[in-house]
Design a protein around this motif. Structure first.
Motif, PDB file in Angstrom:
ATOM      1  N   ASN A 100       7.051  12.015  13.755  1.00 47.62           N
ATOM      2  CA  ASN A 100       6.324  10.858  14.259  1.00 47.62           C
ATOM      3  C   ASN A 100       4.862  10.876  13.789  1.00 47.62           C
ATOM      4  OD1 ASN A 100       5.931   8.520  16.005  1.00 47.62           O
ATOM      5  ND2 ASN A 100       4.771   9.903  17.317  1.00 47.62           N
ATOM      6  N   CYS A 101       4.250  12.051  13.821  1.00 47.76           N
ATOM      7  CA  CYS A 101       2.854  12.158  13.371  1.00 47.76           C
ATOM      8  C   CYS A 101       2.738  11.836  11.886  1.00 47.76           C
ATOM      9  CB  CYS A 101       2.311  13.561  13.652  1.00 47.76           C
ATOM     10  SG  CYS A 101       2.022  13.913  15.400  1.00 47.76           S
ATOM     11  N   TRP A 102       3.719  12.286  11.101  1.00 50.68           N
ATOM     12  CA  TRP A 102       3.676  11.979   9.673  1.00 50.68           C
ATOM     13  C   TRP A 102       3.864  10.475   9.434  1.00 50.68           C
ATOM     14  CZ3 TRP A 102       1.975  13.394   5.245  1.00 50.68           C
ATOM     15  CH2 TRP A 102       2.469  12.818   4.078  1.00 50.68           C
ATOM     16  N   ALA A 103       4.746   9.863  10.194  1.00 51.15           N
ATOM     17  CA  ALA A 103       4.934   8.413  10.065  1.00 51.15           C
ATOM     18  C   ALA A 103       3.647   7.668  10.397  1.00 51.15           C
ATOM     19  CB  ALA A 103       6.074   7.948  10.964  1.00 51.15           C
ATOM     20  N   SER A 104       2.919   8.152  11.410  1.00 51.14           N
ATOM     21  CA  SER A 104       1.649   7.525  11.772  1.00 51.14           C
ATOM     22  C   SER A 104       0.616   7.675  10.661  1.00 51.14           C
ATOM     23  CB  SER A 104       1.096   8.146  13.068  1.00 51.14           C
ATOM     24  OG  SER A 104       1.977   7.924  14.149  1.00 51.14           O
ATOM     25  N   VAL A 105       0.600   8.842  10.006  1.00 49.36           N
ATOM     26  CA  VAL A 105      -0.331   9.041   8.889  1.00 49.36           C
ATOM     27  C   VAL A 105      -0.008   8.079   7.755  1.00 49.36           C
ATOM     28  CG1 VAL A 105      -1.023  10.679   7.089  1.00 49.36           C
ATOM     29  CG2 VAL A 105      -0.856  11.440   9.457  1.00 49.36           C
ATOM     30  N   GLU A 106       1.272   7.973   7.417  1.00 55.23           N
ATOM     31  CA  GLU A 106       1.660   7.056   6.333  1.00 55.23           C
ATOM     32  C   GLU A 106       1.318   5.615   6.684  1.00 55.23           C
ATOM     33  OE1 GLU A 106       5.316   8.753   3.745  1.00 55.23           O
ATOM     34  OE2 GLU A 106       5.857   8.035   5.738  1.00 55.23           O
ATOM     35  N   THR A 107       1.588   5.222   7.925  1.00 53.10           N
ATOM     36  CA  THR A 107       1.292   3.852   8.355  1.00 53.10           C
ATOM     37  C   THR A 107      -0.199   3.566   8.274  1.00 53.10           C
ATOM     38  OG1 THR A 107       3.207   3.848   9.842  1.00 53.10           O
ATOM     39  CG2 THR A 107       1.480   2.221  10.260  1.00 53.10           C
ATOM     40  N   CYS A 108      -1.005   4.488   8.782  1.00 53.44           N
ATOM     41  CA  CYS A 108      -2.459   4.290   8.748  1.00 53.44           C
ATOM     42  C   CYS A 108      -2.976   4.238   7.316  1.00 53.44           C
ATOM     43  CB  CYS A 108      -3.158   5.410   9.517  1.00 53.44           C
ATOM     44  SG  CYS A 108      -2.906   5.342  11.295  1.00 53.44           S
ATOM     45  N   HIS A 109      -2.398   5.049   6.440  1.00 50.51           N
ATOM     46  CA  HIS A 109      -2.826   5.032   5.037  1.00 50.51           C
ATOM     47  C   HIS A 109      -2.528   3.679   4.396  1.00 50.51           C
ATOM     48  CE1 HIS A 109      -2.694   6.124   0.698  1.00 50.51           C
ATOM     49  NE2 HIS A 109      -3.708   6.905   1.050  1.00 50.51           N
ATOM     50  N   ARG A 110      -1.357   3.115   4.688  1.00 47.87           N
ATOM     51  CA  ARG A 110      -1.020   1.788   4.152  1.00 47.87           C
ATOM     52  C   ARG A 110      -1.897   0.709   4.761  1.00 47.87           C
ATOM     53  NH1 ARG A 110       5.531   2.564   4.767  1.00 47.87           N
ATOM     54  NH2 ARG A 110       5.784   4.137   3.101  1.00 47.87           N
ATOM     55  N   GLN A 111      -2.114   0.802   6.076  1.00 49.76           N
ATOM     56  CA  GLN A 111      -2.981  -0.186   6.735  1.00 49.76           C
ATOM     57  C   GLN A 111      -4.391  -0.147   6.174  1.00 49.76           C
ATOM     58  OE1 GLN A 111      -2.174  -2.507   8.812  1.00 49.76           O
ATOM     59  NE2 GLN A 111      -0.113  -1.902   9.426  1.00 49.76           N
ATOM     60  N   LEU A 112      -4.832   1.052   5.819  1.00 44.32           N
ATOM     61  CA  LEU A 112      -6.164   1.194   5.250  1.00 44.32           C
ATOM     62  C   LEU A 112      -6.260   0.500   3.891  1.00 44.32           C
ATOM     63  CD1 LEU A 112      -8.840   2.551   6.007  1.00 44.32           C
ATOM     64  CD2 LEU A 112      -8.082   4.577   4.766  1.00 44.32           C
ATOM     65  N   ALA A 113      -5.237   0.646   3.077  1.00 42.74           N
ATOM     66  CA  ALA A 113      -5.228  -0.025   1.773  1.00 42.74           C
ATOM     67  C   ALA A 113      -5.206  -1.546   1.937  1.00 42.74           C
ATOM     68  CB  ALA A 113      -4.023   0.450   0.962  1.00 42.74           C
ATOM     69  N   ILE A 114      -4.410  -2.018   2.907  1.00 43.56           N
ATOM     70  CA  ILE A 114      -4.354  -3.466   3.159  1.00 43.56           C
ATOM     71  C   ILE A 114      -5.706  -3.972   3.655  1.00 43.56           C
ATOM     72  CG2 ILE A 114      -3.289  -5.244   4.598  1.00 43.56           C
ATOM     73  CD1 ILE A 114      -0.746  -3.516   4.604  1.00 43.56           C
ATOM     74  N   ALA A 115      -6.333  -3.217   4.558  1.00 47.05           N
ATOM     75  CA  ALA A 115      -7.631  -3.637   5.096  1.00 47.05           C
ATOM     76  C   ALA A 115      -8.701  -3.658   4.016  1.00 47.05           C
ATOM     77  CB  ALA A 115      -8.040  -2.695   6.229  1.00 47.05           C
ATOM     78  N   ARG A 116      -8.599  -2.738   3.040  1.00 49.39           N
ATOM     79  CA  ARG A 116      -9.574  -2.718   1.950  1.00 49.39           C
ATOM     80  C   ARG A 116      -9.434  -3.987   1.091  1.00 49.39           C
ATOM     81  NH1 ARG A 116      -7.987   1.492  -0.032  1.00 49.39           N
ATOM     82  NH2 ARG A 116      -9.275   2.963   1.129  1.00 49.39           N
ATOM     83  N   LYS A 117      -8.196  -4.393   0.836  1.00 51.66           N
ATOM     84  CA  LYS A 117      -7.973  -5.629   0.088  1.00 51.66           C
ATOM     85  C   LYS A 117      -8.489  -6.831   0.879  1.00 51.66           C
ATOM     86  CE  LYS A 117      -3.812  -3.996  -2.316  1.00 51.66           C
ATOM     87  NZ  LYS A 117      -2.344  -4.211  -2.480  1.00 51.66           N
ATOM     88  N   SER A 118      -8.291  -6.807   2.201  1.00 53.21           N
ATOM     89  CA  SER A 118      -8.718  -7.938   3.034  1.00 53.21           C
ATOM     90  C   SER A 118     -10.232  -8.106   2.986  1.00 53.21           C
ATOM     91  CB  SER A 118      -8.263  -7.736   4.477  1.00 53.21           C
ATOM     92  OG  SER A 118      -6.854  -7.711   4.556  1.00 53.21           O
ATOM     93  N   ILE A 119     -10.963  -7.002   2.908  1.00 57.06           N
ATOM     94  CA  ILE A 119     -12.420  -7.112   2.826  1.00 57.06           C
ATOM     95  C   ILE A 119     -12.827  -7.834   1.546  1.00 57.06           C
ATOM     96  CG2 ILE A 119     -14.545  -5.768   2.500  1.00 57.06           C
ATOM     97  CD1 ILE A 119     -13.522  -3.745   4.440  1.00 57.06           C
ATOM     98  N   ALA A 120     -12.234  -7.434   0.424  1.00 56.13           N
ATOM     99  CA  ALA A 120     -12.568  -8.084  -0.848  1.00 56.13           C
ATOM    100  C   ALA A 120     -12.212  -9.570  -0.819  1.00 56.13           C
ATOM    101  CB  ALA A 120     -11.842  -7.378  -1.990  1.00 56.13           C
ATOM    102  N   GLN A 121     -11.067  -9.882  -0.239  1.00 55.09           N
ATOM    103  CA  GLN A 121     -10.646 -11.290  -0.170  1.00 55.09           C
ATOM    104  C   GLN A 121     -11.548 -12.098   0.759  1.00 55.09           C
ATOM    105  OE1 GLN A 121      -6.621 -10.689   1.082  1.00 55.09           O
ATOM    106  NE2 GLN A 121      -5.865 -10.191  -0.981  1.00 55.09           N
ATOM    107  N   SER A 122     -11.934 -11.496   1.909  1.00 54.51           N
ATOM    108  CA  SER A 122     -12.797 -12.233   2.844  1.00 54.51           C
ATOM    109  C   SER A 122     -14.198 -12.416   2.279  1.00 54.51           C
ATOM    110  CB  SER A 122     -12.877 -11.490   4.175  1.00 54.51           C
ATOM    111  OG  SER A 122     -13.501 -10.235   4.022  1.00 54.51           O
ATOM    112  N   GLU A 123     -14.692 -11.455   1.515  1.00 53.95           N
ATOM    113  CA  GLU A 123     -16.005 -11.620   0.878  1.00 53.95           C
ATOM    114  C   GLU A 123     -15.977 -12.761  -0.131  1.00 53.95           C
ATOM    115  OE1 GLU A 123     -16.729  -7.782  -0.734  1.00 53.95           O
ATOM    116  OE2 GLU A 123     -17.739  -7.016   1.081  1.00 53.95           O
ATOM    117  N   GLU A 124     -14.895 -12.815  -0.916  1.00 55.27           N
ATOM    118  CA  GLU A 124     -14.791 -13.909  -1.894  1.00 55.27           C
ATOM    119  C   GLU A 124     -14.608 -15.247  -1.187  1.00 55.27           C
ATOM    120  OE1 GLU A 124     -14.567 -15.867  -5.582  1.00 55.27           O
ATOM    121  OE2 GLU A 124     -15.390 -13.938  -4.924  1.00 55.27           O
ATOM    122  N   ASN A 125     -13.823 -15.267  -0.122  1.00 55.91           N
ATOM    123  CA  ASN A 125     -13.633 -16.504   0.643  1.00 55.91           C
ATOM    124  C   ASN A 125     -14.953 -16.982   1.243  1.00 55.91           C
ATOM    125  OD1 ASN A 125     -12.024 -18.567   2.041  1.00 55.91           O
ATOM    126  ND2 ASN A 125     -12.467 -17.384   3.890  1.00 55.91           N
TER     127      ASN A 125
END
Length: 443
Positions: free
Chosen positions: A360-385
């Protein structure tokens, strides 16, 4: 007036932070290990277990005892009548003399003794008792490690909460500066008759909303700093944190450990193993209680009860057989065997749950890592928007509502990234503690 008060409050916060010495995360963890009450309590428990072990070791040595006393009575404790033949001799005594008819003994006296008894065989109770005491020390050490993990996790959480709130304050400050500039531009446009007053009111409402959020975050930050200071043993002191949230570089994902192989490294598993061992030793102790006990020793006594003090030395040996204790002892032994079976089943159950927790802890690490990548893309998109909506509004091709929505999206994307980063860091530590191993990152 609100802008002035907000600016002054920010300046005061900046000045106080500048006067503080920021603490790194490792420094906070070290301070917490040294000063936290939970750690100090666990260390005291370890010292208690060590003293218990030393006490159990003394059972190997002879048991020494000494006794002494004295007595005096208002009359003799022993009275002996004289034979009639002796009474007949009274006629031969000089005139005025009398012959006693009895003799008294033991009216005053002292007595004492010293003994030394060495247990020769006690059914293994002394040996197993010392093993149990040693096991108690090991358990206390493992519990100290577990307390250290809990303190470290709490330190990590408090620390990153402070970092998160500081980052959100930075975002709110950036948003506030954009709104102040936008308010100036819209005010000029309203006076020139280029835009309506409704746009100005929307901007001013947004300014008020951002100021309200800033006050809430500042209050939360002050509380979190107090909690962190108390946790690391600096209660009442002004502290600050040195870490920042990185926005540019991507974070590496650690290597996944073999969870079954990592099981023996966890403090929870080792505690359950010691619980099985303790039950096994307690079973031996219970069996030993129903075995004969043999002791050997020496006793020296001295008494002076009849006016002729004398001492006597003796070598003695004792054998104690708990005959009547066997009736209930057999049931006590069976009860302890069942307790040992329970401890073994609990170890198996805990092992399976610990592996599931690692998964379960490993699944949480993987999930957070993916969420972090998505959030990084969202920042770039929101800045351009935000940039496009700002250009469109100045060109008159979009509304003020769209521009303010773009600003809100920009704020939300940065806040989500901060939250995702904090969750990732905390879950990394949880996975490390769950597996009892050091994290290794891929390149």
């Amino acid at each position: 007036m609100k802008k002035i008060l907000s600016t002054v409050l920010c300046l005061i916060c900046c000045c106080s932070v500048a006067a503080q010495t920021p603490l790194a995360l490792d420094e906070c963890k070290l301070l917490a290990r040294e000063n936290n009450i939970a750690m100090r309590t666990a260390q005291n428990s370890l010292q208690q277990a060590e003293q218990q072990q030393k006490q159990a070791f003394t059972n190997y040595f002879p048991q020494l005892s000494a006794m002494g006393g004295g007595m005096t009575a208002n009359k003799h404790l022993m009275q002996m009548d004289l034979p009639a033949e002796l009474s007949a001799m009274a006629a031969m005594l000089p005139a005025g003399a009398t012959m006693p008819t009895s003799i008294g003994m033991v009216k005053h006296g002292i007595m004492g003794s010293v003994s030394a008894m060495q247990p020769v065989f006690a059914g293994g109770q002394i040996v197993n008792g010392n093993k149990l005491a040693q096991l108690g020390v090991e358990v206390s050490r493992i519990q100290l490690e577990a307390s250290a993990d809990e303190v470290e996790l709490a330190t990590e959480w408090y620390y990153w909460q402070v970092v998160s709130l500081k980052e959100k304050l930075t975002t709110l400050g950036s948003l506030q500066r954009m709104l102040e500039q936008l308010e100036k531009d819209v005010t000029v446009s309203v006076h020139a008759g280029v835009t309506t007053r409704n746009d100005l009111l929307q901007v001013q409402l947004k300014v008020n909303e951002v100021e309200s959020q800033t006050v809430q975050v500042q209050n939360a930050l002050a509380i979190c700093l107090q909690l962190l200071a108390q946790h690391v043993g600096k209660s009442g002191e002004d502290i600050d944190v040195a870490e920042r949230v990185p926005y540019a570089d991507s974070l590496l994902l650690p290597l996944r450990h073999d969870h079954l192989a990592s099981l023996a490294s966890t403090s929870q598993y080792r505690l359950m193993e010691r619980n099985v061992e303790a039950s096994r030793l307690q079973l031996k102790m219970k069996i030993g209680e129903n075995l004969p006990a043999v002791s050997a020793g020496a006793v020296y006594t001295y008494n002076d009860l009849m006016g002729d003090g004398r001492g006597v030395g003796m070598l003695i040996a004792t054998v104690s057989v708990p005959i009547s204790g066997w009736w209930g002892g057999s049931h006590a032994i069976r009860k302890q065997r069942l307790a040992l079976d329970n401890a073994r089943m609990q170890l198996t159950d805990a092992s399976e749950k610990l592996v599931i927790n690692m998964d379960n802890c490993w699944a949480s690490v993987e999930t957070c890592h993916r969420q972090l990548a998505i959030a990084r893309k969202s920042i770039a998109q929101s800045e351009e928007n935000l940039r496009l909506n700002n250009d469109y509004y100045r060109a008159g091709t979009t509304t003020m509502s769209d521009l303010l929505d773009a600003q809100s999206s920009y704020q939300q994307s940065r806040d989500k990234y901060v939250d995702a980063y904090i969750d990732y860091q905390v879950n990394l530590l949880k996975y490390q503690q769950a597996t009892g191993t050091t994290l290794c990152f891929t390149k």
